[in-house]
Design an enzyme around this catalytic site. Sequence first.
Site, mmCIF file in Angstrom:
data_model
loop_
_atom_site.group_PDB
_atom_site.id
_atom_site.type_symbol
_atom_site.label_atom_id
_atom_site.label_comp_id
_atom_site.label_asym_id
_atom_site.label_seq_id
_atom_site.Cartn_x
_atom_site.Cartn_y
_atom_site.Cartn_z
ATOM 1 N N LYS A 54 0.843 -1.204 0.000
ATOM 2 C CA LYS A 54 0.000 0.000 0.000
ATOM 3 C C LYS A 54 0.873 1.247 0.000
ATOM 4 O O LYS A 54 0.608 2.208 -0.723
ATOM 5 C CB LYS A 54 -0.938 -0.022 1.220
ATOM 6 N N GLN A 98 -4.239 -1.305 9.611
ATOM 7 C CA GLN A 98 -4.135 -2.659 9.064
ATOM 8 C C GLN A 98 -4.717 -3.674 10.047
ATOM 9 O O GLN A 98 -4.377 -3.668 11.231
ATOM 10 C CB GLN A 98 -2.653 -2.978 8.752
ATOM 11 N N ASP A 121 -10.751 2.686 4.142
ATOM 12 C CA ASP A 121 -11.004 1.242 4.055
ATOM 13 C C ASP A 121 -12.502 0.970 3.936
ATOM 14 O O ASP A 121 -12.914 -0.144 3.613
ATOM 15 C CB ASP A 121 -10.457 0.540 5.305
#
Length: 280
Positions: A54, A98, A121
Amino acid sequence: MTAQILDGNDIAQKEMQTIKQSVEERQRQGLRAPGLAVILVGNDPASKLYVQKKRNACHAVGFHSQAHDYPADLPEDTLLNKIDELNDSAHIDGILVQLPLPSHISTEKVLERIAPHKDVDGFHPYNLGKLAQNQPGLRPCTPCGIMTLLSHTSVNLQGAQACMVGASRIVGRPMALELLNHEATISICHRFTKDVPYHVSKADILIVAVGQPQLVKGDWIKPGAVVIDVGINRLTDGRIVGDVDFEQAKSRAAWLTPVPGGVGPMTVVSLLKNTLMAAN
Ligand code: NAD
């Protein structure tokens, strides 16, 4: 029949070029580059690899990327305070934590602490609610990437029969909502579904996100179906395989994603798109 391969790497590269051009256009207008903060807690090797991908993707398109790496014993309060700080930062448009988090930290508390307009997200209940209502918003990245992959096939989603195998919060559930929003008819299978092969055999569009190597056999698949394999499984010999038996599926499906190189790169590109949308 030999399936056409949906090359996620190739499609993602093209999407990244478009994102890069949008960043350059923003800068020509005197706006700063979009900023993404990625928070990693602990040393899980798979999480470290995903986070690195990412961060690399951010650099490739000219985003400002902030890395916040913490040891596994990070107190929950410290993480929540960092999120508050990033929520208030004028340089950060997107915040990604994460997952999975260590067990002493509440995932719900953390995800709900991220300001919904920085929730790139797409896991905040506000954004999931928007998805459920078919309203614009920041959408979960893997389903979003899969929608882009489907747009590269000839399939007409309206009225199509779709089967989602797996009902997780990050893939299966939001994916089923995306398909419903595009007017497909959905069956959702999970670990308690009585006859998964039956549901799979009816599907014009099959999406599998379970995490079990080669669970879906070729002869379950309806000839001519579009098959999207989300699973990432490492075998004892080191090979990475999906949740669908790729070789068998190749002779049944019309379109098929490889693992690796199918859904994975599209998930990363969707994160970039969300961050750009948040910045804009
Ligand atoms: P999860 O463990 O959270 O959920 C798995 C789901 O599968 C559950 O709903 C469970 O009920 C269902 N399930 C379990 N056994 C089943 C069976 N025999 N038949 C039908 N359903 C069954 O998993 P997840 O986080 O959604 O991830 C699934 C897979 O996708 C994993 O391999 C993960 O690594 C991969 N993944 C890939 C990406 C990507 O970008 N490529 C993104 C997220 C997850």
